[in-house]
Design a protein around this motif. Structure first.
Motif, PDB file in Angstrom:
ATOM      1  N   SER A  30      37.075  35.715  67.965  1.00  0.00           N
ATOM      2  CA  SER A  30      36.040  36.589  68.503  1.00  0.00           C
ATOM      3  C   SER A  30      36.656  37.964  68.750  1.00  0.00           C
ATOM      4  O   SER A  30      37.852  38.080  68.990  1.00  0.00           O
ATOM      5  CB  SER A  30      35.506  36.015  69.812  1.00  0.00           C
ATOM      6  OG  SER A  30      34.965  34.737  69.604  1.00  0.00           O
ATOM      7  N   TYR A  31      35.821  39.000  68.714  1.00  0.00           N
ATOM      8  CA  TYR A  31      36.355  40.350  68.874  1.00  0.00           C
ATOM      9  C   TYR A  31      35.284  41.313  69.375  1.00  0.00           C
ATOM     10  O   TYR A  31      34.089  41.044  69.286  1.00  0.00           O
ATOM     11  CB  TYR A  31      36.953  40.861  67.568  1.00  0.00           C
ATOM     12  CG  TYR A  31      35.951  40.960  66.437  1.00  0.00           C
ATOM     13  CD1 TYR A  31      35.267  42.150  66.198  1.00  0.00           C
ATOM     14  CD2 TYR A  31      35.678  39.873  65.620  1.00  0.00           C
ATOM     15  CE1 TYR A  31      34.342  42.249  65.170  1.00  0.00           C
ATOM     16  CE2 TYR A  31      34.754  39.962  64.596  1.00  0.00           C
ATOM     17  CZ  TYR A  31      34.098  41.152  64.374  1.00  0.00           C
ATOM     18  OH  TYR A  31      33.180  41.240  63.362  1.00  0.00           O
ATOM     19  N   SER A  35      32.240  50.485  69.400  1.00  0.00           N
ATOM     20  CA  SER A  35      33.336  51.456  69.383  1.00  0.00           C
ATOM     21  C   SER A  35      34.239  51.238  70.593  1.00  0.00           C
ATOM     22  O   SER A  35      35.455  51.397  70.514  1.00  0.00           O
ATOM     23  CB  SER A  35      32.809  52.889  69.348  1.00  0.00           C
ATOM     24  OG  SER A  35      31.973  53.132  70.452  1.00  0.00           O
ATOM     25  N   THR A  36      33.649  50.863  71.733  1.00  0.00           N
ATOM     26  CA  THR A  36      34.398  50.368  72.886  1.00  0.00           C
ATOM     27  C   THR A  36      33.575  49.264  73.531  1.00  0.00           C
ATOM     28  O   THR A  36      32.347  49.263  73.454  1.00  0.00           O
ATOM     29  CB  THR A  36      34.672  51.461  73.943  1.00  0.00           C
ATOM     30  OG1 THR A  36      33.432  51.955  74.440  1.00  0.00           O
ATOM     31  CG2 THR A  36      35.524  52.586  73.390  1.00  0.00           C
ATOM     32  N   ARG A  54      37.425  49.028  69.717  1.00  0.00           N
ATOM     33  CA  ARG A  54      36.813  48.187  68.677  1.00  0.00           C
ATOM     34  C   ARG A  54      37.852  47.251  68.055  1.00  0.00           C
ATOM     35  O   ARG A  54      39.008  47.607  67.919  1.00  0.00           O
ATOM     36  CB  ARG A  54      36.225  49.078  67.577  1.00  0.00           C
ATOM     37  CG  ARG A  54      35.562  48.289  66.456  1.00  0.00           C
ATOM     38  CD  ARG A  54      35.182  49.183  65.292  1.00  0.00           C
ATOM     39  NE  ARG A  54      34.332  50.287  65.665  1.00  0.00           N
ATOM     40  CZ  ARG A  54      32.997  50.272  65.618  1.00  0.00           C
ATOM     41  NH1 ARG A  54      32.370  49.178  65.233  1.00  0.00           N
ATOM     42  NH2 ARG A  54      32.307  51.332  65.976  1.00  0.00           N
ATOM     43  N   LEU A  55      37.412  46.063  67.723  1.00  0.00           N
ATOM     44  CA  LEU A  55      38.196  45.015  67.051  1.00  0.00           C
ATOM     45  C   LEU A  55      39.245  44.358  67.943  1.00  0.00           C
ATOM     46  O   LEU A  55      40.073  43.591  67.442  1.00  0.00           O
ATOM     47  CB  LEU A  55      38.847  45.543  65.763  1.00  0.00           C
ATOM     48  CG  LEU A  55      37.889  46.103  64.715  1.00  0.00           C
ATOM     49  CD1 LEU A  55      38.657  46.612  63.499  1.00  0.00           C
ATOM     50  CD2 LEU A  55      36.850  45.079  64.301  1.00  0.00           C
ATOM     51  N   ALA A  89      27.270  39.834  75.997  1.00  0.00           N
ATOM     52  CA  ALA A  89      27.257  39.099  74.729  1.00  0.00           C
ATOM     53  C   ALA A  89      27.048  39.986  73.509  1.00  0.00           C
ATOM     54  O   ALA A  89      27.578  39.690  72.433  1.00  0.00           O
ATOM     55  CB  ALA A  89      26.188  38.016  74.771  1.00  0.00           C
ATOM     56  N   THR A  90      26.310  41.076  73.647  1.00  0.00           N
ATOM     57  CA  THR A  90      26.049  41.938  72.484  1.00  0.00           C
ATOM     58  C   THR A  90      27.291  42.686  72.011  1.00  0.00           C
ATOM     59  O   THR A  90      27.270  43.288  70.948  1.00  0.00           O
ATOM     60  CB  THR A  90      24.933  42.958  72.810  1.00  0.00           C
ATOM     61  OG1 THR A  90      25.298  43.684  73.982  1.00  0.00           O
ATOM     62  CG2 THR A  90      23.599  42.263  73.013  1.00  0.00           C
ATOM     63  N   GLN A  91      28.369  42.631  72.783  1.00  0.00           N
ATOM     64  CA  GLN A  91      29.604  43.306  72.391  1.00  0.00           C
ATOM     65  C   GLN A  91      30.644  42.351  71.807  1.00  0.00           C
ATOM     66  O   GLN A  91      31.761  42.757  71.523  1.00  0.00           O
ATOM     67  CB  GLN A  91      30.203  44.046  73.590  1.00  0.00           C
ATOM     68  CG  GLN A  91      29.330  45.169  74.085  1.00  0.00           C
ATOM     69  CD  GLN A  91      29.940  45.940  75.242  1.00  0.00           C
ATOM     70  OE1 GLN A  91      30.920  45.529  75.856  1.00  0.00           O
ATOM     71  NE2 GLN A  91      29.362  47.083  75.558  1.00  0.00           N
TER      72      GLN A  91
END
Length: 101
Positions: A30-31, A35-36, A54-55, A89-91
């Motif tokens: 999961s990641y 962008s932040t 990000r990532l 959750a959306t991130q």
């Protein structure tokens, strides 16, 4: 004619296999998908103390429903290289199945 039958049979088998796949399971870590991503000390936006890039890889521990923010009220308790906390959750991309906190 024979090739068409084999192709049709192969397509039917693939369609059945994907029909039984579990949609909630993800493959890979999961990641952070924005962008932040806002790391919070609690399951609400008032506890945000850090913006992860990000990532950033995260390990999902459990979920809870709390404050509605950014289109959902689902928050994941996570571990990351920046510490433990909550992400909305959306991130989180490549969400894995975890239990309730």
């Amino acid at each position: 004619m024979r090739i068409r039958r084999y192709a049709a049979a192969a397509l039917a088998v693939m369609a059945m296999a994907t029909g039984f796949a579990t949609p909630a399971l993800a493959y890979g870590p999961s990641y952070c998908n924005k962008s932040t991503c806002s790391l919070s000390s609690s399951a609400n936006s008032s506890g945000i103390y850090f913006e992860m890039p990000r990532l950033t890889s995260v390990t999902m521990k459990c979920w809870t429903d709390s404050q509605w923010w950014n289109g959902t009220n689902r928050w994941f308790k996570i571990d990351s290289m920046y510490g433990q906390g909550y992400l909305i959750a959306t991130q989180v991309s490549s969400q894995t199945t975890v239990g309730h906190c």
